[in-house]
Write an enzyme that holds these catalytic residues in place. Sequence first.
Site, PDB file in Angstrom:
ATOM      1  N   ARG A 122      -2.600 -23.984 -53.327  1.00  0.00           N
ATOM      2  CA  ARG A 122      -1.619 -24.463 -52.666  1.00  0.00           C
ATOM      3  C   ARG A 122      -2.322 -26.028 -52.104  1.00  0.00           C
ATOM      4  O   ARG A 122      -3.491 -25.960 -51.942  1.00  0.00           O
ATOM      5  CB  ARG A 122      -1.095 -23.772 -51.255  1.00  0.00           C
ATOM      6  CG  ARG A 122      -0.354 -22.562 -51.816  1.00  0.00           C
ATOM      7  CD  ARG A 122      -0.032 -21.975 -50.377  1.00  0.00           C
ATOM      8  NE  ARG A 122      -0.857 -21.819 -49.148  1.00  0.00           N
ATOM      9  CZ  ARG A 122      -0.273 -21.103 -48.201  1.00  0.00           C
ATOM     10  NH1 ARG A 122       0.745 -20.563 -48.074  1.00  0.00           N
ATOM     11  NH2 ARG A 122      -1.115 -20.948 -47.105  1.00  0.00           N
ATOM     12  N   ARG A 141      -8.755 -13.585 -43.119  1.00  0.00           N
ATOM     13  CA  ARG A 141      -7.241 -13.230 -43.112  1.00  0.00           C
ATOM     14  C   ARG A 141      -6.830 -11.844 -43.681  1.00  0.00           C
ATOM     15  O   ARG A 141      -6.057 -11.435 -43.300  1.00  0.00           O
ATOM     16  CB  ARG A 141      -6.430 -14.443 -43.501  1.00  0.00           C
ATOM     17  CG  ARG A 141      -6.659 -15.750 -42.329  1.00  0.00           C
ATOM     18  CD  ARG A 141      -5.759 -16.948 -43.018  1.00  0.00           C
ATOM     19  NE  ARG A 141      -5.810 -18.095 -42.003  1.00  0.00           N
ATOM     20  CZ  ARG A 141      -5.042 -18.094 -40.984  1.00  0.00           C
ATOM     21  NH1 ARG A 141      -4.151 -16.919 -40.793  1.00  0.00           N
ATOM     22  NH2 ARG A 141      -5.164 -19.073 -39.908  1.00  0.00           N
ATOM     23  N   LYS A 181       7.004 -15.985 -47.355  1.00  0.00           N
ATOM     24  CA  LYS A 181       8.016 -15.949 -46.218  1.00  0.00           C
ATOM     25  C   LYS A 181       8.780 -16.923 -45.832  1.00  0.00           C
ATOM     26  O   LYS A 181      10.024 -16.958 -45.637  1.00  0.00           O
ATOM     27  CB  LYS A 181       7.057 -15.510 -44.999  1.00  0.00           C
ATOM     28  CG  LYS A 181       6.214 -14.303 -45.035  1.00  0.00           C
ATOM     29  CD  LYS A 181       5.503 -13.993 -43.752  1.00  0.00           C
ATOM     30  CE  LYS A 181       4.318 -14.892 -43.386  1.00  0.00           C
ATOM     31  NZ  LYS A 181       3.473 -15.320 -44.314  1.00  0.00           N
ATOM     32  N   ARG A 211      -4.902 -27.034 -46.965  1.00  0.00           N
ATOM     33  CA  ARG A 211      -4.598 -26.512 -45.470  1.00  0.00           C
ATOM     34  C   ARG A 211      -6.060 -26.100 -45.114  1.00  0.00           C
ATOM     35  O   ARG A 211      -6.937 -25.595 -45.802  1.00  0.00           O
ATOM     36  CB  ARG A 211      -3.697 -25.527 -45.411  1.00  0.00           C
ATOM     37  CG  ARG A 211      -2.400 -25.813 -45.866  1.00  0.00           C
ATOM     38  CD  ARG A 211      -1.376 -24.987 -45.510  1.00  0.00           C
ATOM     39  NE  ARG A 211       0.080 -25.086 -45.880  1.00  0.00           N
ATOM     40  CZ  ARG A 211       1.007 -24.403 -45.799  1.00  0.00           C
ATOM     41  NH1 ARG A 211       0.868 -23.099 -45.440  1.00  0.00           N
ATOM     42  NH2 ARG A 211       2.191 -24.663 -46.191  1.00  0.00           N
ATOM     43  N   ARG A 266       2.278 -10.324 -35.377  1.00  0.00           N
ATOM     44  CA  ARG A 266       1.002 -10.036 -36.080  1.00  0.00           C
ATOM     45  C   ARG A 266       0.115  -8.805 -35.533  1.00  0.00           C
ATOM     46  O   ARG A 266      -0.928  -8.820 -36.152  1.00  0.00           O
ATOM     47  CB  ARG A 266       0.075 -11.297 -36.262  1.00  0.00           C
ATOM     48  CG  ARG A 266       1.215 -12.242 -37.250  1.00  0.00           C
ATOM     49  CD  ARG A 266       0.019 -13.667 -37.571  1.00  0.00           C
ATOM     50  NE  ARG A 266       0.639 -14.284 -38.402  1.00  0.00           N
ATOM     51  CZ  ARG A 266       0.374 -15.482 -38.853  1.00  0.00           C
ATOM     52  NH1 ARG A 266      -0.895 -15.769 -38.699  1.00  0.00           N
ATOM     53  NH2 ARG A 266       0.769 -16.175 -39.790  1.00  0.00           N
TER      54      ARG A 266
END
Length: 226
Positions: free
Chosen positions: A123, A167, A14, A156, A89
Amino acid sequence: MRKYVIMGVQGSGKGTQSQMLVADLDLVHIGVGDIFRWNVQNHTKLGAQVRRTMAAGELVGDDMVEAVVRDRLDQHDWNFGFIIDGFPRSPRQAEFFLESYDIDGVIHLDLPDSEVRRRVLNRRLCKDCGMDYHLIDSSPKVSGQCDSCGGELVTREDDTEEALAVRLREYHETTNPVLEIFRRKEYVFTVDARPAPEVVQEQIRKCLGLPPVTASRSREPGAAGA
């Protein structure tokens, strides 16, 4: 003026796709997740609340998200429009958004869960300058060290197997109803997020009736998304 929402599961690109549109169209990118991360890194009161929520792998509550979005859009620095990333969301957030703002389209980046896991769990983020890396697709020259500032690369807080599982489950449970709300307004354009970013960007532009990257206005050297 163009006003878009970009939606997709964590790791679907995104932010990357938003920045590519911003670079050509003079839009303002509003990343709700970025706003929350800034507050976490700067140890604000809001950041402390967000840190606890993220560490548990949960989504930030509707009231808090709506307040942050309202405050950001009230700044009215988006003369040519905006693209908002990370919102809405939930169905409640979607209804709030439709009641408050006119939008021109919802970009839905579709990505299988298996690819999400590959992207997200690899990541890394420089804890000093915030530069993003990916251990498979864009690894640093020196393992664990930022190419730009030499800072330490960290994971993260929400990029763990446990938090990602939560999630993904919550994303599918809450996002499908949100997309249905937008589909009733004929706003949604679904794009396959698996190809290279440049290919995905061309798909987005075709869906939205925007000029292709090569026909867009010239960019300055080193512009974001280049």
